[in-house]
Design a protein around this motif. Structure first.
Motif, PDB file in Angstrom:
ATOM      1  N   PRO A   1      69.851   0.883  55.548  1.00 36.17           N
ATOM      2  CA  PRO A   1      70.836   1.237  54.514  1.00 36.17           C
ATOM      3  C   PRO A   1      72.246   1.441  55.064  1.00 36.17           C
ATOM      4  CG  PRO A   1      69.229   3.016  54.834  1.00 36.17           C
ATOM      5  CD  PRO A   1      68.717   1.820  55.563  1.00 36.17           C
ATOM      6  N   ILE A   2      72.367   1.898  56.309  1.00 35.35           N
ATOM      7  CA  ILE A   2      73.697   2.047  56.916  1.00 35.35           C
ATOM      8  C   ILE A   2      74.351   0.684  57.086  1.00 35.35           C
ATOM      9  CG2 ILE A   2      74.930   2.726  59.015  1.00 35.35           C
ATOM     10  CD1 ILE A   2      72.884   5.002  59.336  1.00 35.35           C
ATOM     11  N   ALA A   3      73.571  -0.296  57.552  1.00 33.03           N
ATOM     12  CA  ALA A   3      74.113  -1.649  57.736  1.00 33.03           C
ATOM     13  C   ALA A   3      74.526  -2.265  56.404  1.00 33.03           C
ATOM     14  CB  ALA A   3      73.074  -2.529  58.435  1.00 33.03           C
ATOM     15  N   ILE A   4      73.723  -2.036  55.371  1.00 29.35           N
ATOM     16  CA  ILE A   4      74.052  -2.563  54.043  1.00 29.35           C
ATOM     17  C   ILE A   4      75.375  -1.982  53.557  1.00 29.35           C
ATOM     18  CG2 ILE A   4      73.337  -2.580  51.613  1.00 29.35           C
ATOM     19  CD1 ILE A   4      70.418  -2.676  52.627  1.00 29.35           C
ATOM     20  N   LYS A   5      75.544  -0.669  53.738  1.00 30.11           N
ATOM     21  CA  LYS A   5      76.777  -0.006  53.308  1.00 30.11           C
ATOM     22  C   LYS A   5      77.972  -0.481  54.129  1.00 30.11           C
ATOM     23  CE  LYS A   5      78.755   3.059  50.633  1.00 30.11           C
ATOM     24  NZ  LYS A   5      78.755   2.911  49.158  1.00 30.11           N
ATOM     25  N   ALA A   6      77.774  -0.682  55.425  1.00 33.31           N
ATOM     26  CA  ALA A   6      78.866  -1.160  56.288  1.00 33.31           C
ATOM     27  C   ALA A   6      79.363  -2.517  55.836  1.00 33.31           C
ATOM     28  CB  ALA A   6      78.385  -1.221  57.736  1.00 33.31           C
ATOM     29  N   LYS A   7      78.445  -3.396  55.470  1.00 31.01           N
ATOM     30  CA  LYS A   7      78.857  -4.710  54.976  1.00 31.01           C
ATOM     31  C   LYS A   7      79.598  -4.580  53.652  1.00 31.01           C
ATOM     32  CE  LYS A   7      77.200  -9.220  53.500  1.00 31.01           C
ATOM     33  NZ  LYS A   7      76.025 -10.073  53.192  1.00 31.01           N
ATOM     34  N   GLU A   8      79.084  -3.749  52.748  1.00 30.90           N
ATOM     35  CA  GLU A   8      79.735  -3.573  51.441  1.00 30.90           C
ATOM     36  C   GLU A   8      81.171  -3.096  51.585  1.00 30.90           C
ATOM     37  OE1 GLU A   8      77.359  -0.841  49.254  1.00 30.90           O
ATOM     38  OE2 GLU A   8      75.771  -2.291  48.789  1.00 30.90           O
TER      39      GLU A   8
ATOM     40  N   GLY B   1      83.199  -3.601  54.117  1.00 32.89           N
ATOM     41  CA  GLY B   1      84.052  -4.513  54.863  1.00 32.89           C
ATOM     42  C   GLY B   1      84.225  -4.202  56.339  1.00 32.89           C
ATOM     43  N   PHE B   2      83.324  -3.441  56.937  1.00 35.63           N
ATOM     44  CA  PHE B   2      83.416  -3.191  58.367  1.00 35.63           C
ATOM     45  C   PHE B   2      83.063  -4.465  59.146  1.00 35.63           C
ATOM     46  CE2 PHE B   2      83.165   1.164  56.856  1.00 35.63           C
ATOM     47  CZ  PHE B   2      84.039   1.829  57.714  1.00 35.63           C
TER      48      PHE B   2
END
Length: 511
Positions: free
Chosen positions: A122-129, A131-132
């Motif tokens: 979930p952290i990776a999903i949020k990071a992509k959302e 724009g990191f």
């Protein structure tokens, strides 16, 4: 000097980006604010030792660190790495203008090596959302985070690797996983197969119906009749997971820290908790909420062996998740929701002695003992179980039969075909994928009965004194039986078979 680095906090199965502001000023001191828990407050000791053991130092200045949003409680030791990088950059021990383009998470050991974290997916999903550019995390978690395409995911073994990356001294390649290829890779078929089950054809039929419609089922029979053996084979006939289901399931296991080095989960989970389990462990919760067994079984099977041995209050907390297919845990300052769409498979003896209604065994339980034993399971909970079936011991002739029984592959093909009919039927309806998920409105629309079927069902309702919820269950199971036959309408013979699967509603079981 003020710098910002970014970490992430997981609440439920969703992540929230945390901004870590590190300010270096004249004086001496270490001030950490923003509602950190004790594990984060202790991080200064781990960070100091890790920096020293890697040739760096804790600056002798006044360090003020704010973890924003400041009103959101932060938990766990996974913030060690972003805090350490923030301190190094703010004290000019390393130079980097790129540090604020990445999410950084990881627990530090005293020698600078990294320990795994929870919730990497979930952290990776949020990071992509948000724009990191990328995500730095311990190497043990890299496979689950790399499922997210379009985000550079770097697996680290130690603190020095990320320092070298930001200073341009070392080459660190992102981990790339083809999510669809990972999902469609060759699966090892489940260890347990229905071809190993001798006899019990009627029970196999029930399990096929349960799998085809996603129905909850309870198996009632004496010790040694094969209840556990059959239940363990249910996942082998369930339809393969879709990519969406695989991602949902992987996310929950990631939050619980149960993935280890596994990437995308493509096998349906099978959870079998011991009867001594607490209600918090079953449904989830705690001061820092974590998913319980019912969420770990999401898109799979939850098997409760010896159902009456579970504490009554533990079983009662399942009633709402069984209906809503999600569990909500409320605390003073926040609420989290975990999905819990699972198939419940329960087993129990028919009496304390285990041999009630068995003509071959002596009756050792009095009526009073029987009533007390059965009262451990509430009527409302049983009403939420669609199929009740008696399991009788297999006679010697069938046990010694060397002929191979029907395999799980063959049964699974019929189940998958029935599920495809249901998917097509419910295509326009969100959150409705198979028959067990239908509510009263859907039942009226998709389970229309002719006059003969209505009369048959009315007679059964009156004689067995069934509840309104049991009425709905019979119609749902009838719809599934019709789907297995490829029939568009529900006939009286479908109703008649479904009525047979309400054993615990008959006289003699519940008094």
């Amino acid at each position: 000097m003020l710098i910002k680095v970014f970490g992430s906090a997981v609440f439920g199965v969703e992540a929230t980006t945390i901004t870590i502001e590190v300010n270096m000023d004249k004086g001496i001191g270490y001030h950490l604010v923003g509602l950190p828990d004790n594990a984060i407050k202790e991080s200064s000791y781990r960070i100091a030792a890790a920096l020293k053991n890697n040739g760096y130092a804790m600056p002798g200045k006044k360090i003020t660190i704010n973890m924003a949003p400041a009103d959101l409680r932060k938990e766990g030791s996974a913030y060690d790495l972003p805090l350490a990088i923030g301190i190094l950059v703010a004290s000019a021990q390393i130079k980097s203008g790129e540090v604020n383009k990445y999410i950084i998470m990881g627990e530090l050991s005293l020698d600078g090596s990294l320990q795994p974290i929870r919730g990497a997916l979930p952290i990776a999903i949020k990071a992509k959302e948000e724009g990191f550019k990328g995500f730095f995390l311990p190497k043990q978690n890299v496979n689950e985070a790399a499922i997210v395409s379009g985000l550079d995911v770097y697996g680290l073994e130690n603190l020095q690797q990320i320092i070298d990356f930001f200073e341009g001294k070392g080459i660190l390649e992102p981990t790339i996983i083809d999510t669809r290829a990972e999902f469609h890779k060759t699966l090892n078929f489940p260890e347990f197969d229905f071809s190993d089950v001798r006899g019990q054809e009627s029970i196999k039929r029930c399990m096929e119906i349960a799998a085809a419609g996603g129905h909850n089922i309870i198996l009632i029979g004496p010790p040694g009749a094969g209840k556990t053996m059959i239940a363990k084979r249910l996942p082998s006939i369930l339809p393969p997971m879709t990519l969406r289901e695989a991602l949902e399931t992987t996310k929950i296991h990631s939050v619980a820290g149960k993935l280890k080095e596994v990437g995308l989960m493509n096998q349906r989970p099978f959870r079998s908790p011991h009867h001594t389990i607490s209600n918090v462990a079953l449904v989830g919760g705690g001061s820092y909420p974590q998913p319980g067994e019912i969420s770990m079984a999401h898109n799979g099977v939850l098997f409760l062996d010896e159902l009456p041995e579970f504490k009554r209050d533990v079983l009662e907390v399942m009633r709402q998740p069984l209906e809503d297919r999600e569990v909500t845990i409320s605390r003073a300052k926040f609420t989290v929701t975990y999905p819990s769409s699972f198939m419940l498979v329960a087993s129990m003896n028919p009496s304390p002695s285990g041999f009630f209604n068995d003509p071959e065994a002596p009756q050792t339980s009095s009526p009073h003992e029987m009533q007390r034993y059965m009262s451990k399971i509430s009527g409302p909970l049983l009403d939420r179980i669609d199929i009740h079936i008696e399991v009788t011991p297999v006679p010697f002739e069938k046990l010694s039969d060397d002929r191979k029984a029907e395999s799980s592959v063959d049964i699974r093909a019929r189940v998958t075909k029935a599920r495809e009919l249901q998917s097509a039927r419910f295509e326009a309806m969100e959150h409705l994928h198979y028959n067990a998920q239908m509510n009263s409105k859907h039942i009226r629309e998709f389970c229309k009965l002719d006059d003969h079927s209505k009369e048959l069902l009315k007679t059964a309702m009156e004689r067995l004194n069934l509840s309104a919820r049991a009425y709905d269950r019979i119609l749902k199971v009838s719809r599934t039986i019709a789907d297995l036959e490829g029939s568009e309408s529900v006939g009286s013979y479908h109703i008649a078979e479904a009525i047979q699967y309400r054993s615990l509603d008959r006289d003699g079981w519940l008094g």
